[in-house]
Design an enzyme around this catalytic site. Structure first.
Site, PDB file in Angstrom:
ATOM      1  N   ASP A   1       0.863  -1.169   0.000  1.00 27.11           N
ATOM      2  CA  ASP A   1       0.000   0.000   0.000  1.00 27.11           C
ATOM      3  C   ASP A   1       0.912   1.235   0.000  1.00 27.11           C
ATOM      4  OD1 ASP A   1      -2.390   1.645   0.537  1.00 27.11           O
ATOM      5  OD2 ASP A   1      -1.455   1.896   2.503  1.00 27.11           O
TER       6      ASP A   1
ATOM      7  N   ASP B   1      -0.395   5.165   0.793  1.00 27.97           N
ATOM      8  CA  ASP B   1      -0.766   6.170   1.793  1.00 27.97           C
ATOM      9  C   ASP B   1      -0.835   5.544   3.181  1.00 27.97           C
ATOM     10  OD1 ASP B   1      -1.076   8.482   0.147  1.00 27.97           O
ATOM     11  OD2 ASP B   1      -2.964   7.677  -0.596  1.00 27.97           O
TER      12      ASP B   1
ATOM     13  N   ASP C   1      -1.540  -0.325   5.990  1.00 26.75           N
ATOM     14  CA  ASP C   1      -1.868   0.300   7.275  1.00 26.75           C
ATOM     15  C   ASP C   1      -3.353   0.331   7.565  1.00 26.75           C
ATOM     16  OD1 ASP C   1      -2.173   2.319   5.128  1.00 26.75           O
ATOM     17  OD2 ASP C   1      -2.768   3.589   6.804  1.00 26.75           O
TER      18      ASP C   1
END
Length: 237
Positions: A10, A12, A171
């Site tokens: 991922d 961001d 996250d």
């Protein structure tokens, strides 16, 4: 038998600290549309989803299709405005580039699976000189977004990797759900948008609080999966 190893990242909240800029863009877009802006705690829960789904979740339930489309465009424009403003700051997390360097040197394949658009990824890659690290990039505008397994499956297919040779690192709960739906090991990181307890509830196989332990985990994963060149078959007979 030797195996490939693939780290699917991922962006961001995992590699880049975009918490402030995403919240600022949300506030600008919502105010511009005459809507009350979301609180950060609401924003952080939708990061990773495709933009239309994310904004539809944050917007009032009675929002019309045309108003939602206008809100999506307002957010896109807000991001461009923020990205080109003096003093724009969207840093990589400390330790991110060192780990990418190490994985590349150790022969890992690497992919991106992100809710960002290709335009957003291109701007980020240019800003931080990241393009050379990644062998394939899959974004929200390529097909079904998170938590659908599409992007992880496409990354594995593009590089010839099996689920047991692959990891999803993210996250957000949507990253964990996407990884588990694709049958790969899901590693959660707690320094971005998702809390550790949320990542655990979403099925994270591991949760890391700094790049040091994440590096150790990837090293352990690699030790039982010696690298081979893509597309090379072992001799038989």
């Amino acid at each position: 038998m030797t195996e490939l190893r693939l780290a699917i990242w991922d962006v961001d909240g995992t590699l880049v600290d975009s918490r402030d800029v995403i919240q600022a863009c949300m506030e600008t877009a919502f105010r511009g549309a005459g809507l009350p802006p979301p609180e950060y705690d609401a924003t952080r829960r939708i990061v990773g989803l495709s933009l239309g789904e994310a904004l539809g979740t944050l917007a009032p339930p009675d929002i019309g299709a045309d108003q939602l489309a206008a809100l999506v465009e307002a957010y896109k424009q807000s991001f461009v405005t923020h990205r080109t403003a003096p003093g724009y700051h969207e840093p990589l997390y400390d330790g991110a580039i060192e780990l990418l360097d190490q994985l590349k040197a150790d022969g890992w394949l690497m992919a991106v699976a992100t809710g960002k658009s290709h335009r957003g990824v291109d701007a980020l890659f240019e800003k931080h000189n990241l393009r050379s690290y990644f062998d394939t990039v899959w974004c929200a505008d390529d097909g079904p977004g998170k938590p659908h397994p599409f992007m992880v499956e496409q990354a594995m297919g593009a590089l010839g990797c099996a689920p047991q040779e692959s990891l999803m690192i993210g996250d957000a709960i949507h990253d964990m759900a996407m990884g588990k739906a694709a049958g790969v090991r899901a590693l959660g990181v707690s320094w971005g948008f998702g809390r550790a307890d949320e990542l655990a509830s979403a099925g994270a196989d591991e949760i890391h609080h700094d790049f040091r332990t994440l590096t150790q985990s990837l090293k352990a994963f690699a030790e039982i999966r010696p690298v081979k060149a893509p597309g090379v078959n072992e001799a038989t007979g």
